[in-house]
Design an enzyme around this catalytic site. Structure first.
Site, PDB file in Angstrom:
ATOM      1  N   SER A   1      41.347  11.725 -15.949  1.00 30.74           N
ATOM      2  CA  SER A   1      40.642  10.792 -15.067  1.00 30.74           C
ATOM      3  C   SER A   1      39.313  10.307 -15.646  1.00 30.74           C
ATOM      4  O   SER A   1      38.359  10.092 -14.896  1.00 30.74           O
ATOM      5  CB  SER A   1      40.455  11.405 -13.674  1.00 30.74           C
ATOM      6  OG  SER A   1      41.721  11.671 -13.089  1.00 30.74           O
TER       7      SER A   1
ATOM      8  N   HIS B   1      50.885  17.613 -25.089  1.00 30.50           N
ATOM      9  CA  HIS B   1      50.345  17.099 -23.826  1.00 30.50           C
ATOM     10  C   HIS B   1      50.909  17.921 -22.667  1.00 30.50           C
ATOM     11  O   HIS B   1      52.062  18.364 -22.714  1.00 30.50           O
ATOM     12  CB  HIS B   1      50.709  15.619 -23.663  1.00 30.50           C
ATOM     13  CG  HIS B   1      49.988  14.973 -22.521  1.00 30.50           C
ATOM     14  ND1 HIS B   1      50.426  15.099 -21.224  1.00 30.50           N
ATOM     15  CD2 HIS B   1      48.849  14.243 -22.476  1.00 30.50           C
ATOM     16  CE1 HIS B   1      49.570  14.454 -20.433  1.00 30.50           C
ATOM     17  NE2 HIS B   1      48.617  13.937 -21.169  1.00 30.50           N
TER      18      HIS B   1
ATOM     19  N   ASN C   1      46.192   6.971 -24.235  1.00 23.19           N
ATOM     20  CA  ASN C   1      47.535   7.529 -24.085  1.00 23.19           C
ATOM     21  C   ASN C   1      48.254   6.695 -23.029  1.00 23.19           C
ATOM     22  O   ASN C   1      48.041   6.892 -21.830  1.00 23.19           O
ATOM     23  CB  ASN C   1      47.422   8.999 -23.648  1.00 23.19           C
ATOM     24  CG  ASN C   1      48.773   9.613 -23.318  1.00 23.19           C
ATOM     25  OD1 ASN C   1      49.821   9.026 -23.612  1.00 23.19           O
ATOM     26  ND2 ASN C   1      48.743  10.785 -22.696  1.00 23.19           N
TER      27      ASN C   1
ATOM     28  N   GLY D   1      44.247   8.109 -20.104  1.00 25.71           N
ATOM     29  CA  GLY D   1      45.557   7.682 -19.606  1.00 25.71           C
ATOM     30  C   GLY D   1      45.426   6.385 -18.831  1.00 25.71           C
ATOM     31  O   GLY D   1      45.398   5.290 -19.393  1.00 25.71           O
ATOM     32  N   GLY D   2      45.324   6.496 -17.515  1.00 25.37           N
ATOM     33  CA  GLY D   2      45.304   5.333 -16.624  1.00 25.37           C
ATOM     34  C   GLY D   2      44.376   4.212 -17.067  1.00 25.37           C
ATOM     35  O   GLY D   2      44.768   3.032 -17.091  1.00 25.37           O
TER      36      GLY D   2
ATOM     37  N   GLU E   1      52.084  17.105 -19.927  1.00 28.41           N
ATOM     38  CA  GLU E   1      53.347  16.586 -19.363  1.00 28.41           C
ATOM     39  C   GLU E   1      54.530  17.002 -20.228  1.00 28.41           C
ATOM     40  O   GLU E   1      55.624  17.247 -19.727  1.00 28.41           O
ATOM     41  CB  GLU E   1      53.258  15.050 -19.224  1.00 28.41           C
ATOM     42  CG  GLU E   1      52.342  14.668 -18.063  1.00 28.41           C
ATOM     43  CD  GLU E   1      51.613  13.344 -18.229  1.00 28.41           C
ATOM     44  OE1 GLU E   1      52.032  12.512 -19.050  1.00 28.41           O
ATOM     45  OE2 GLU E   1      50.598  13.157 -17.524  1.00 28.41           O
TER      46      GLU E   1
ATOM     47  N   GLY F   1      45.401  12.161 -14.110  1.00 31.76           N
ATOM     48  CA  GLY F   1      46.015  11.185 -13.212  1.00 31.76           C
ATOM     49  C   GLY F   1      45.726  11.431 -11.741  1.00 31.76           C
ATOM     50  O   GLY F   1      46.346  10.831 -10.868  1.00 31.76           O
TER      51      GLY F   1
HETATM   52  P1  PGA Z   1      44.449  10.141 -17.078  1.00 33.78           P
HETATM   53  O1  PGA Z   1      45.406  10.798 -18.202  1.00 33.78           O
HETATM   54  O2  PGA Z   1      43.295   9.508 -17.816  1.00 33.78           O
HETATM   55  O3  PGA Z   1      45.327   9.116 -16.399  1.00 33.78           O
HETATM   56  O4  PGA Z   1      44.024  11.237 -16.184  1.00 33.78           O
HETATM   57  C1  PGA Z   1      44.873  11.460 -19.318  1.00 33.78           C
HETATM   58  C2  PGA Z   1      45.993  12.044 -20.144  1.00 33.78           C
HETATM   59  O5  PGA Z   1      46.977  12.536 -19.566  1.00 33.78           O
HETATM   60  O6  PGA Z   1      45.930  12.044 -21.393  1.00 33.78           O
END
Ligand code: PGA
Length: 256
Positions: free
Chosen positions: A215, A97, A11, A236-237, A99, A175
């Site tokens: 994470s 998601h 993502n 994500g990251g 967010e 995150g």
């Molecule tokens: P992250 O994000 O791996 O940066 O924690 C995961 C996500 O929001 O899908």
């Protein structure tokens, strides 16, 4: 027991121009574009779908989007529909998601409409569910996850359910570098699988991939991915650099 093919999905969120996307996907395709042991999906921003899609053509890496509108077309300024995503050869779409839920006020009912639109257009939804820190601390994690799953999937038939992907993403782990412990994650994943069994029968629930997100990194992935009900990751990251994403895919291959 059915063995589910692991799925690693990146993502990218609001990162990478279309040129940057082509470069990153090019690196991924060279490293893991031929393997078929695990499913790999990249979800760039809308503006990079086309350039990423061109580079991954002919590889085993698949294309996904991060969101979409439930209607097929119309007066919805700034929005993108399922047929538009299909026209760019996307086959997955992240829906609900956290967010989107928190910054864009998406409700379970609205997310449910998107799930139906995705399924109608042969897009596999990656439905995200997960509790906030306050909800975990007040002991309501399972209730929150149950409500989001049930409302998100309302009206989805048993036949359709087999193509679903669910992502359990504890909001407090996204995150933040704070990963859920393997026990915490496995508990919720098993709970979601039980819920799917009640909703759709055991054979269907055994087919649905349940990803962990929050994470996930090469260092913590092997242990998470070894859990019985953790079928992959929504990253994500660590999906923004070829090296870490490839390591995650290799971690999934190692435990397949
Ligand atoms: P992250 O994000 O791996 O940066 O924690 C995961 C996500 O929001 O899908």
């Amino acid at each position: 027991m059915i063995s589910r093919k692991k799925l690693i999905a990146g993502n990218w969120k609001m990162n990478k121009t279309s040129a940057d996307a082509a470069t990153l996907v090019g690196d991924l395709v060279s490293a893991i574009g031929k393997q078929n042991d695990v499913d790999v999906v990249v979800c760039p921003p809308f503006t990079s779908l086309e350039s990423a899609g061109k580079v991954l053509e002919g590889s085993t890496v698949k294309l996904g989007a991060q969101n979409m509108h439930p209607e097929a077309s119309g007066a919805f300024t700034g929005e993108i529909s399922a047929p538009m995503l299909r026209a760019l050869f996307a086959t997955y779409v992240i829906l609900g998601h956290s967010e989107r839920r928190s910054y864009f006020a998406e409700t379970d009912a609205f997310i449910n409409k998107k799930v139906h639109a995705a399924l109608k257009n042969q897009l596999r939804p990656i439905l995200c569910v997960g509790e906030t820190l306050a909800e975990r601390e007040s002991g309501s994690t399972l209730k929150v996850v149950q409500t989001q799953t049930e409302l998100g999937l309302e009206g989805v038939s048993k036949e359709q359910a087999a193509s679903l992907v669910i992502a359990y993403e504890p909001v407090w782990a996204i995150g933040t570098g704070k990963v859920a412990t393997t026990e915490q994650a496995q508990e919720v994943h098993a709970f979601i699988r039980d819920l799917l069994t009640k909703l759709y029968t055991a054979p269907v629930a055994q087919k649905v991939r349940i990803l962990y997100g929050g994470s996930m990194k090469p260092a913590n992935a092997p242990e998470l991915l070894a859990q019985k009900d953790i079928d992959g990751g929504l990253i994500g990251g660590a999906s923004l650099e070829a090296r870490s994403f490839v390591e995650l895919v290799n971690a999934a291959i190692a435990v397949k």
